[in-house]
Scaffold this motif. Structure first.
Motif, PDB file in Angstrom:
ATOM      1  N   TRP A  55       1.009  -1.214  -0.208  1.00 49.57           N
ATOM      2  CA  TRP A  55       0.043   0.352  -0.038  1.00 49.57           C
ATOM      3  C   TRP A  55       1.178   1.383   0.113  1.00 49.57           C
ATOM      4  N   ARG A  98       6.445  -2.476 -11.533  1.00 49.00           N
ATOM      5  CA  ARG A  98       6.254  -3.629 -11.270  1.00 49.00           C
ATOM      6  C   ARG A  98       6.793  -3.724 -10.064  1.00 49.00           C
ATOM      7  N   PHE A  99       5.602  -3.945  -8.549  1.00 53.35           N
ATOM      8  CA  PHE A  99       7.071  -3.673  -6.878  1.00 53.35           C
ATOM      9  C   PHE A  99       8.394  -4.871  -6.767  1.00 53.35           C
ATOM     10  N   TRP A 111      -7.035   3.291 -10.090  1.00 58.83           N
ATOM     11  CA  TRP A 111      -5.187   3.024 -10.611  1.00 58.83           C
ATOM     12  C   TRP A 111      -4.282   3.930 -11.062  1.00 58.83           C
ATOM     13  N   TYR A 137      -1.252   0.268 -14.323  1.00 57.87           N
ATOM     14  CA  TYR A 137      -0.761  -1.223 -13.784  1.00 57.87           C
ATOM     15  C   TYR A 137      -0.519  -2.628 -15.498  1.00 57.87           C
ATOM     16  N   SER A 138      -1.702  -2.077 -15.921  1.00 55.81           N
ATOM     17  CA  SER A 138      -2.243  -3.165 -16.858  1.00 55.81           C
ATOM     18  C   SER A 138      -2.333  -2.644 -18.046  1.00 55.81           C
ATOM     19  N   ARG A 147      -1.310  -6.397 -21.213  1.00 57.59           N
ATOM     20  CA  ARG A 147       0.454  -7.580 -20.342  1.00 57.59           C
ATOM     21  C   ARG A 147      -0.382  -8.339 -21.317  1.00 57.59           C
ATOM     22  N   LEU A 201      -5.035  -4.741  -5.725  1.00 53.85           N
ATOM     23  CA  LEU A 201      -3.194  -4.183  -5.371  1.00 53.85           C
ATOM     24  C   LEU A 201      -2.646  -5.112  -5.986  1.00 53.85           C
ATOM     25  N   ASP A 257      -2.270  -7.855  -7.593  1.00 53.24           N
ATOM     26  CA  ASP A 257      -2.808  -8.415  -9.297  1.00 53.24           C
ATOM     27  C   ASP A 257      -1.305  -7.559  -9.533  1.00 53.24           C
ATOM     28  N   ARG A 258      -1.392  -5.788  -9.694  1.00 53.78           N
ATOM     29  CA  ARG A 258      -0.698  -4.981 -10.552  1.00 53.78           C
ATOM     30  C   ARG A 258       0.066  -5.240  -9.721  1.00 53.78           C
ATOM     31  N   LEU A 259       0.331  -4.631  -8.680  1.00 53.06           N
ATOM     32  CA  LEU A 259       1.652  -4.333  -8.151  1.00 53.06           C
ATOM     33  C   LEU A 259       2.883  -5.751  -8.596  1.00 53.06           C
ATOM     34  N   ASP A 286       2.174  -8.524 -11.118  1.00 57.68           N
ATOM     35  CA  ASP A 286       1.427  -8.533 -11.910  1.00 57.68           C
ATOM     36  C   ASP A 286       2.023  -7.992 -13.722  1.00 57.68           C
ATOM     37  N   GLY A 287       1.809  -6.601 -12.859  1.00 58.26           N
ATOM     38  CA  GLY A 287       1.691  -5.338 -13.942  1.00 58.26           C
ATOM     39  C   GLY A 287       2.993  -4.392 -14.050  1.00 58.26           C
TER      40      GLY A 287
END
Lengths: 220, 114
Positions: free
Chosen positions: A54, A73-74, A209, A212-213, A220, B55, B57-59, B61-62
């Protein structure tokens, strides 16, 4: 430097980053031509847990509020600033295109749970392999058409979408939509309408968001 | 009673039956919508879980991937989903929503204290 450079996002904005990094670390821009990466220095790459995820998201969202960004990506980190500069140079075209695609838009996530019509009798055991396969086909057909009921009206409001993938259960639907910032409210209303109209589906939407995708072509 | 009057009478009865049926359907729809609204209130906790899944899924996997420098392998991503188990209503929910099979992840995961 003995630690790592933790990379949050790529941007073409010239503004100094408005956010603070993970664990209060200062954010820094590393430039290469028109592109820049936003990074902070840490002893090690942060391990994922709910709080850190978060916190990471919050940094990205703050960056997104004042600039067009591509979120990483994290857990993306490099050892040296030169690694970042090399990456930005090598993949310049890809990043410039992606920034144009997502400019002025946000990502919305939609999940739908598709409820089957209740059976009055317990299902009889399939009489044969053919009967079993036909029943499976019928189930899949129903699943698909329900997905169409949710996906088609929402995709019409979106700039692009990542089609429903990644769930095993045909009654679980999830998809991501890239939506113009000014259409987010319309999108939310449409989700509400779908929920009210469709007895066979429960639709939920989260966001906005960061995109990301949609950082790679065709999602992706 | 003439045939004509009998026919009118039958039509009236049919119309009344239709009206009752429509009214019943309307009542059922109304009740379903009310139940949905009530579920919406009690789903507040679940919505938080849904956000967390979105969250993750995105952080994980995206986003843009830097080749070779990502800390998490695919197996680790599964581990994160497992780690979030306590936060989500049930393992079943994670398996369903995330499409991750926890039961297939091997004995070491089941044994870990999450």
């Amino acid at each position: 430097m003995s630690g790592v450079l933790y990379v949050y996002a790529i941007t073409d904005s010239l503004a100094a980053p408005s956010a603070t990094g993970l664990h209060g670390a200062a954010l820094r821009r590393i430039k290469s031509g028109r592109l820049a990466a936003l990074v902070s220095e840490h002893a090690t790459t942060p391990e994922p847990d709910e709080e850190v995820l978060w916190a990471h998201e919050q940094v990205i969202e703050e960056l997104m509020s004042s600039a067009t960004i591509l979120p990483l990506r994290f857990g993306s980190s490099v050892e040296r600033a030169e690694d970042v500069i090399a990456m930005l140079a090598e993949r310049r075209e890809e990043f410039v295109d992606a920034l144009e695609r997502v400019r002025g838009a946000v990502e919305l996530s939609v999940r739908a749970e598709l409820l089957e019509a209740p059976r009055l009798d317990p299902a009889p055991p399939p009489r044969s392999g053919t009967a079993y396969l036909m029943e499976r086909a019928e189930q899949e057909r129903r699943g698909r058409s329900a997905v169409e009921l949710v996906h088609r009206p929402l995709a019409a409001l979106a700039r692009s979408s990542v089609p429903p993938v990644g769930t095993r259960d045909p009654h679980q639907f999830k998809a991501a939509y890239l939506v113009d910032a000014e259409r987010v409210e319309d999108f939310g209303s449409r989700v509400g309408e779908l929920n009210a109209d469709l007895d066979s589906a429960r639709v939920s939407c989260t966001g906005p968001w960061p995109p990301y995708s949609f950082v790679a072509e065709r999602g992706r | 009673m003439s045939d004509q009057r009998k026919q009118v009478q039958r039509r009236r009865e049919a119309a009344a039956r239709r009206r009752d049926r429509d009214r019943e359907a309307w009542r059922a729809r109304n009740q379903a919508s009310q139940e949905r609204q009530e579920r919406g209130v009690s789903r507040a906790l679940r919505d938080r879980d849904v956000s967390l899944l979105d969250l993750v899924d995105r952080l994980l996997d995206g986003g843009v991937v830097i080749h070779g420098d990502i800390t998490l392998a695919v197996a680790d991503v599964d581990l994160v989903y497992v780690g979030l188990r306590a936060l989500v209503a049930s393992v079943e929910t994670i398996e369903r929503d995330a499409g991750v099979s926890l039961s297939a992840s091997g004995p070491s995961l089941k044994a870990s204290a999450l």
